[in-house]
Design a protein around this motif. Structure first.
Motif, PDB file in Angstrom:
ATOM      1  N   LYS A  71      44.374  16.635  79.433  1.00 35.22           N
ATOM      2  CA  LYS A  71      44.147  16.695  77.983  1.00 35.22           C
ATOM      3  C   LYS A  71      43.775  15.311  77.443  1.00 35.22           C
ATOM      4  O   LYS A  71      42.839  15.176  76.646  1.00 35.22           O
ATOM      5  CB  LYS A  71      45.387  17.225  77.270  1.00 35.22           C
ATOM      6  CG  LYS A  71      45.226  17.369  75.783  1.00 35.22           C
ATOM      7  CD  LYS A  71      46.483  17.889  75.126  1.00 35.22           C
ATOM      8  CE  LYS A  71      46.298  17.927  73.614  1.00 35.22           C
ATOM      9  NZ  LYS A  71      47.530  18.300  72.924  1.00 35.22           N
TER      10      LYS A  71
ATOM     11  N   GLU B 237      40.216  14.241  75.628  1.00 35.93           N
ATOM     12  CA  GLU B 237      40.194  13.635  74.297  1.00 35.93           C
ATOM     13  C   GLU B 237      39.500  12.271  74.326  1.00 35.93           C
ATOM     14  O   GLU B 237      38.720  11.944  73.431  1.00 35.93           O
ATOM     15  CB  GLU B 237      41.610  13.500  73.746  1.00 35.93           C
ATOM     16  CG  GLU B 237      42.235  14.822  73.352  1.00 35.93           C
ATOM     17  CD  GLU B 237      43.674  14.701  72.890  1.00 35.93           C
ATOM     18  OE1 GLU B 237      44.229  13.572  72.875  1.00 35.93           O
ATOM     19  OE2 GLU B 237      44.273  15.739  72.567  1.00 35.93           O
TER      20      GLU B 237
ATOM     21  N   SER C 134      48.558  18.447  83.450  1.00 39.92           N
ATOM     22  CA  SER C 134      47.991  19.100  82.282  1.00 39.92           C
ATOM     23  C   SER C 134      47.868  18.104  81.125  1.00 39.92           C
ATOM     24  O   SER C 134      46.832  18.045  80.446  1.00 39.92           O
ATOM     25  CB  SER C 134      48.861  20.282  81.882  1.00 39.92           C
ATOM     26  OG  SER C 134      48.402  20.867  80.707  1.00 39.92           O
TER      27      SER C 134
END
Length: 147
Positions: free
Chosen positions: A135, A139, A131
């Motif tokens: 992320k 980004e 996870s």
């Protein structure tokens, strides 16, 4: 207890490749609860499907020339066994136990950890890592960093 096949010779790779193809045909139509029955030298051998799938995986890895290790564990592990399974130091594992991240019980002066609890912790840790990596990738893409 672990059993390791370290180096697969060319002939073994060829035999493994042929065997895994046959096993895939055999197990392809079987139901998950079915055993697979083999005839070996006039004797029938009924093998649980899960064991046949494990054999299939071992042969598949051997066919690609990879090393293979099969390990068996008790339902209850010592702190060293649990640490080895998680690939962490025993003192780190003890911290995980004492902070409540992995449940344990004491048998005399020794701590015992359930294999199931170690696997749950490992699975949760992998999910958390994946996870966080997802992320970071999102980004980086949003910022145009070329990932």
């Amino acid at each position: 207890m672990a059993t390791t096949i370290k180096k697969t010779m060319a002939k073994d790779q060829k035999d493994a490749r042929q065997s895994v193809e046959v096993l895939k045909r055999i197990t392809g139509g079987a139901k998950p609860q079915d055993a697979v029955v083999f005839q070996v030298e006039g004797t029938s051998i009924s093998v649980p499907r899960k064991a046949v799938l494990l054999l299939e995986k071992v042969l598949d890895e051997m066919a690609d020339g990879r090393s293979v290790e099969i390990a068996s564990y008790s339902k209850e592990l010592s702190t060293q066994e649990a640490a080895d399974l998680l690939k962490v130091s025993r003192p780190h594992l003890v911290k995980l136990l004492e902070t409540g991240k992995i449940p344990y019980k004491k048998v005399g002066p020794r701590r015992r950890v359930l294999l199931e609890d170690v696997k749950k912790y490992d699975s949760l840790l992998r999910e958390t890592r994946n996870s966080a990596l997802d992320k970071l990738v999102r980004e980086a893409q949003e910022m145009g960093l070329g990932y």
